[in-house]
Design a protein around this motif. Structure first.
Motif, PDB file in Angstrom:
ATOM      1  N   ARG A 116       0.831  -1.202   0.000  1.00 44.30           N
ATOM      2  CA  ARG A 116       0.000   0.000   0.000  1.00 44.30           C
ATOM      3  C   ARG A 116       0.868   1.257   0.000  1.00 44.30           C
ATOM      4  O   ARG A 116       0.545   2.251  -0.654  1.00 44.30           O
ATOM      5  CB  ARG A 116      -0.929  -0.010   1.211  1.00 44.30           C
ATOM      6  CG  ARG A 116      -1.932   1.138   1.209  1.00 44.30           C
ATOM      7  CD  ARG A 116      -2.819   1.103   2.441  1.00 44.30           C
ATOM      8  NE  ARG A 116      -3.544  -0.161   2.553  1.00 44.30           N
ATOM      9  CZ  ARG A 116      -4.334  -0.469   3.578  1.00 44.30           C
ATOM     10  NH1 ARG A 116      -4.469   0.393   4.589  1.00 44.30           N
ATOM     11  NH2 ARG A 116      -4.968  -1.618   3.599  1.00 44.30           N
ATOM     12  N   MET A 117       1.971   1.200   0.745  1.00 43.29           N
ATOM     13  CA  MET A 117       2.854   2.368   0.796  1.00 43.29           C
ATOM     14  C   MET A 117       3.434   2.690  -0.577  1.00 43.29           C
ATOM     15  O   MET A 117       3.683   3.864  -0.893  1.00 43.29           O
ATOM     16  CB  MET A 117       3.977   2.149   1.806  1.00 43.29           C
ATOM     17  CG  MET A 117       4.903   3.358   1.975  1.00 43.29           C
ATOM     18  SD  MET A 117       4.045   4.920   2.376  1.00 43.29           S
ATOM     19  CE  MET A 117       3.644   4.654   4.108  1.00 43.29           C
ATOM     20  N   LEU A 118       3.631   1.695  -1.422  1.00 42.57           N
ATOM     21  CA  LEU A 118       4.088   1.967  -2.784  1.00 42.57           C
ATOM     22  C   LEU A 118       3.066   2.811  -3.543  1.00 42.57           C
ATOM     23  O   LEU A 118       3.422   3.745  -4.274  1.00 42.57           O
ATOM     24  CB  LEU A 118       4.343   0.654  -3.530  1.00 42.57           C
ATOM     25  CG  LEU A 118       5.597  -0.130  -3.121  1.00 42.57           C
ATOM     26  CD1 LEU A 118       5.649  -1.458  -3.868  1.00 42.57           C
ATOM     27  CD2 LEU A 118       6.861   0.679  -3.407  1.00 42.57           C
TER      28      LEU A 118
ATOM     29  N   VAL B  44       0.904   4.831  -2.118  1.00 40.32           N
ATOM     30  CA  VAL B  44       0.955   6.145  -1.470  1.00 40.32           C
ATOM     31  C   VAL B  44       2.108   6.963  -2.044  1.00 40.32           C
ATOM     32  O   VAL B  44       1.963   8.146  -2.363  1.00 40.32           O
ATOM     33  CB  VAL B  44       1.102   5.991   0.055  1.00 40.32           C
ATOM     34  CG1 VAL B  44       1.330   7.345   0.722  1.00 40.32           C
ATOM     35  CG2 VAL B  44      -0.130   5.312   0.648  1.00 40.32           C
ATOM     36  N   ARG B  45       3.262   6.338  -2.181  1.00 48.15           N
ATOM     37  CA  ARG B  45       4.429   7.034  -2.702  1.00 48.15           C
ATOM     38  C   ARG B  45       4.215   7.469  -4.148  1.00 48.15           C
ATOM     39  O   ARG B  45       4.652   8.550  -4.546  1.00 48.15           O
ATOM     40  CB  ARG B  45       5.656   6.128  -2.618  1.00 48.15           C
ATOM     41  CG  ARG B  45       6.225   5.926  -1.226  1.00 48.15           C
ATOM     42  CD  ARG B  45       6.833   7.173  -0.650  1.00 48.15           C
ATOM     43  NE  ARG B  45       7.675   7.899  -1.574  1.00 48.15           N
ATOM     44  CZ  ARG B  45       8.674   8.689  -1.189  1.00 48.15           C
ATOM     45  NH1 ARG B  45       8.978   8.821   0.087  1.00 48.15           N
ATOM     46  NH2 ARG B  45       9.381   9.348  -2.069  1.00 48.15           N
ATOM     47  N   ARG B  46       3.551   6.628  -4.938  1.00 50.62           N
ATOM     48  CA  ARG B  46       3.290   7.018  -6.328  1.00 50.62           C
ATOM     49  C   ARG B  46       2.422   8.273  -6.384  1.00 50.62           C
ATOM     50  O   ARG B  46       2.668   9.173  -7.188  1.00 50.62           O
ATOM     51  CB  ARG B  46       2.631   5.861  -7.089  1.00 50.62           C
ATOM     52  CG  ARG B  46       3.623   4.842  -7.630  1.00 50.62           C
ATOM     53  CD  ARG B  46       2.953   3.873  -8.593  1.00 50.62           C
ATOM     54  NE  ARG B  46       2.163   2.884  -7.884  1.00 50.62           N
ATOM     55  CZ  ARG B  46       2.637   1.696  -7.489  1.00 50.62           C
ATOM     56  NH1 ARG B  46       3.898   1.381  -7.725  1.00 50.62           N
ATOM     57  NH2 ARG B  46       1.858   0.838  -6.856  1.00 50.62           N
ATOM     58  N   CYS B  47       1.414   8.330  -5.528  1.00 53.85           N
ATOM     59  CA  CYS B  47       0.565   9.519  -5.466  1.00 53.85           C
ATOM     60  C   CYS B  47       1.364  10.736  -4.997  1.00 53.85           C
ATOM     61  O   CYS B  47       1.255  11.829  -5.563  1.00 53.85           O
ATOM     62  CB  CYS B  47      -0.614   9.254  -4.530  1.00 53.85           C
ATOM     63  SG  CYS B  47      -1.761  10.642  -4.387  1.00 53.85           S
ATOM     64  N   TYR B  48       2.172  10.536  -3.989  1.00 54.32           N
ATOM     65  CA  TYR B  48       3.012  11.608  -3.438  1.00 54.32           C
ATOM     66  C   TYR B  48       3.989  12.121  -4.493  1.00 54.32           C
ATOM     67  O   TYR B  48       4.165  13.343  -4.660  1.00 54.32           O
ATOM     68  CB  TYR B  48       3.749  11.054  -2.223  1.00 54.32           C
ATOM     69  CG  TYR B  48       4.776  11.959  -1.596  1.00 54.32           C
ATOM     70  CD1 TYR B  48       4.405  13.129  -0.950  1.00 54.32           C
ATOM     71  CD2 TYR B  48       6.124  11.623  -1.634  1.00 54.32           C
ATOM     72  CE1 TYR B  48       5.358  13.941  -0.347  1.00 54.32           C
ATOM     73  CE2 TYR B  48       7.081  12.427  -1.032  1.00 54.32           C
ATOM     74  CZ  TYR B  48       6.693  13.588  -0.394  1.00 54.32           C
ATOM     75  OH  TYR B  48       7.644  14.389   0.194  1.00 54.32           O
ATOM     76  N   ASP B  49       4.619  11.223  -5.220  1.00 54.28           N
ATOM     77  CA  ASP B  49       5.581  11.637  -6.242  1.00 54.28           C
ATOM     78  C   ASP B  49       4.896  12.412  -7.360  1.00 54.28           C
ATOM     79  O   ASP B  49       5.441  13.407  -7.859  1.00 54.28           O
ATOM     80  CB  ASP B  49       6.303  10.416  -6.819  1.00 54.28           C
ATOM     81  CG  ASP B  49       7.285   9.798  -5.843  1.00 54.28           C
ATOM     82  OD1 ASP B  49       7.639  10.473  -4.852  1.00 54.28           O
ATOM     83  OD2 ASP B  49       7.692   8.639  -6.051  1.00 54.28           O
ATOM     84  N   GLN B  50       3.697  11.971  -7.749  1.00 53.80           N
ATOM     85  CA  GLN B  50       2.969  12.699  -8.785  1.00 53.80           C
ATOM     86  C   GLN B  50       2.604  14.096  -8.302  1.00 53.80           C
ATOM     87  O   GLN B  50       2.669  15.065  -9.076  1.00 53.80           O
ATOM     88  CB  GLN B  50       1.707  11.927  -9.183  1.00 53.80           C
ATOM     89  CG  GLN B  50       0.946  12.548 -10.346  1.00 53.80           C
ATOM     90  CD  GLN B  50       1.755  12.556 -11.634  1.00 53.80           C
ATOM     91  OE1 GLN B  50       2.657  11.740 -11.810  1.00 53.80           O
ATOM     92  NE2 GLN B  50       1.441  13.487 -12.524  1.00 53.80           N
ATOM     93  N   MET B  51       2.249  14.228  -7.047  1.00 50.77           N
ATOM     94  CA  MET B  51       1.942  15.534  -6.475  1.00 50.77           C
ATOM     95  C   MET B  51       3.152  16.448  -6.555  1.00 50.77           C
ATOM     96  O   MET B  51       3.044  17.632  -6.912  1.00 50.77           O
ATOM     97  CB  MET B  51       1.484  15.377  -5.020  1.00 50.77           C
ATOM     98  CG  MET B  51       1.235  16.687  -4.297  1.00 50.77           C
ATOM     99  SD  MET B  51       0.335  16.468  -2.740  1.00 50.77           S
ATOM    100  CE  MET B  51       1.355  15.276  -1.891  1.00 50.77           C
TER     101      MET B  51
ATOM    102  N   ALA C 160      -5.231   6.564  -0.890  1.00 51.97           N
ATOM    103  CA  ALA C 160      -4.203   5.534  -1.053  1.00 51.97           C
ATOM    104  C   ALA C 160      -3.786   4.974   0.298  1.00 51.97           C
ATOM    105  O   ALA C 160      -3.557   3.762   0.441  1.00 51.97           O
ATOM    106  CB  ALA C 160      -3.001   6.115  -1.795  1.00 51.97           C
ATOM    107  N   LEU C 161      -3.701   5.826   1.309  1.00 50.66           N
ATOM    108  CA  LEU C 161      -3.385   5.346   2.664  1.00 50.66           C
ATOM    109  C   LEU C 161      -4.443   4.364   3.161  1.00 50.66           C
ATOM    110  O   LEU C 161      -4.143   3.445   3.932  1.00 50.66           O
ATOM    111  CB  LEU C 161      -3.285   6.523   3.632  1.00 50.66           C
ATOM    112  CG  LEU C 161      -2.000   7.356   3.601  1.00 50.66           C
ATOM    113  CD1 LEU C 161      -2.181   8.615   4.437  1.00 50.66           C
ATOM    114  CD2 LEU C 161      -0.803   6.550   4.098  1.00 50.66           C
ATOM    115  N   ALA C 162      -5.676   4.561   2.700  1.00 49.09           N
ATOM    116  CA  ALA C 162      -6.771   3.679   3.103  1.00 49.09           C
ATOM    117  C   ALA C 162      -6.858   2.429   2.242  1.00 49.09           C
ATOM    118  O   ALA C 162      -7.684   1.548   2.518  1.00 49.09           O
ATOM    119  CB  ALA C 162      -8.095   4.439   3.045  1.00 49.09           C
ATOM    120  N   GLY C 163      -6.045   2.342   1.192  1.00 50.99           N
ATOM    121  CA  GLY C 163      -6.037   1.153   0.350  1.00 50.99           C
ATOM    122  C   GLY C 163      -7.011   1.191  -0.800  1.00 50.99           C
ATOM    123  O   GLY C 163      -7.398   0.138  -1.319  1.00 50.99           O
TER     124      GLY C 163
END
Length: 385
Positions: A185-187, A189-196, A244-247
């Motif tokens: 799940r953290m992967l 989250v990171r993809r969303c964070y990186d896109q941001m 994403a944190l919620a899955g």
């Protein structure tokens, strides 16, 4: 970036009662949820940064002072808008039973990312104040002068501020890793964070370019800047980050609703920021009034004013970017209003709030989160700071 100027209660009471009716008990519940979140974010940041500052102080005494300055930039106030949207994005899927401490480090990391963006933005904009205090580069330049160092204090201040921003960006990554989220799940989250982060850089570049190419800017392009510089970074991506944190699955109906809501509220947030940049009260915003007129930044407001202006008004608006005196700025602000641009932007904000609320109407979302996000759409776009 958006001003996010001072700590303010306007984003904490997220379900305002209707005029003429007793306060809805839900209002107090939501305020308590949001206040608990803000307190949790602040406590998480303070604990994390205390350890980080101590660690850097061991390298050199000067590093301790530098790290403490970076810490103070993070803890100097602010409305914690991005963690708030991420929290409700998370709660929209998890409901009220999921333990908040498990995701608090990830939510708090967004505030470190925000500090990185603000400090660098202030250097690019040559801003003097942020949240009612000297900006990081101005404060560092003042310390340079006070210490009697050699070299150009302004250049030194800018270099220090760039490093403060860089350090906050690294700290954001480090703090996010403290969240207790399954690795797979953290992967996501990171993809969303990186896109941001990528979209934030894209929007910021367009913002810088616009200041140097204002004559060729259009309302559509100004809205594109708002979309990438503010809408995604302030509302849309934090909501998706929380999901994403919620899955949440990428193709879940809720993701489509969050995307639509986030774009609408985020653009409205920036449009309100455009108005505050010209007409805001410095005592409330923490920034001088009329900065956008002094720089000639082609915001949606100023670009619309140029389109709507008659020949005399257009000649007056050509002075944007060259005025320095307060009375000149005030006169330009009057001209912008007289063109009808302010009223047009207010309608654009209202239309986007309506669009955001429509996006939530049929979304498969926790009821409490729906109420909170409905209130946030209004609070984020009617704020005074």
């Amino acid at each position: 970036m958006a001003n996010d100027a001072v700590a303010d209660s306007s984003l904490r009471v997220v379900a305002p009662a209707q005029p003429g009716t007793p306060d809805d008990p839900v209002r107090g519940v939501l305020a308590a949820f949001t206040n608990d979140l803000v307190n949790g974010v602040d406590e998480t940041l303070a604990a994390f940064l205390a350890t980080e500052v101590d660690s850097l102080a061991e390298i050199d005494a000067a590093m301790g002072g530098f790290a403490a300055t970076a810490r103070d930039c993070v803890l100097a106030g602010g409305k914690r808008v991005r963690p708030t949207f991420a929290y409700w994005g998370w709660r929209g899927l998890t409901g009220g039973d999921a333990p908040l401490p498990s995701v608090l480090p990830a939510l708090a990391a967004l505030e470190l990312l925000h500090t990185f963006a603000l400090v660098h933005d202030d250097v690019m904009d040559a801003s003097d104040t942020r949240r009612g205090r000297p900006t990081a580069h101005r404060a560092a330049a003042a310390r340079h002068r006070a210490a009697g160092h050699t070299g150009d204090p302004e250049r030194y201040g800018e270099a220090v501020a760039v490093l403060i921003g860089d350090l906050c960006l690294v700290w954001a990554d480090r703090l996010m890793a403290h969240a207790t989220v399954p690795p797979g799940r953290m992967l996501d989250v990171r993809r969303c964070y990186d896109q941001m982060r990528v979209e934030t850089v894209a929007g910021q570049f367009l913002d810088v370019l616009g200041e140097h190419d204002a004559a060729h800017w259009s309302v559509d392009r100004a809205l594109r800047v708002a979309r990438y510089k503010t809408a995604g970074y302030t509302v849309q991506r934090p909501l998706l980050f929380g999901a994403a944190l919620a899955g949440a699955e990428a193709d879940a109906p809720l993701i489509a609703a969050y995307t639509r809501y986030g774009l609408a509220v985020g653009e409205a947030f920036q449009l309100r920021d455009d108005l505050l940049g010209v007409y805001g009260d410095p005592a409330t915003t923490g920034k001088p009034a009329g900065d956008d007129l002094r720089t000639g930044k082609p915001t949606v407001l100023l670009t619309l004013a140029r389109q709507l202006a008659d020949p005399a008004q257009r000649r007056a608006l050509e002075r944007a970017g060259t005025v320095t005196e307060a009375h000149e700025v005030a006169r330009l602000a009057d001209v912008v209003r007289e063109t009808g641009a302010v009223a047009r932007v207010e309608r654009m904000i209202a239309d986007r709030v309506t669009e955001a609320q429509a996006a939530l109407d049929t979304a498969p979302i926790d009821g409490t989160a729906r109420t909170a996000l409905t209130g946030l759409a209004t609070a984020a776009t009617t704020r005074r700071a």
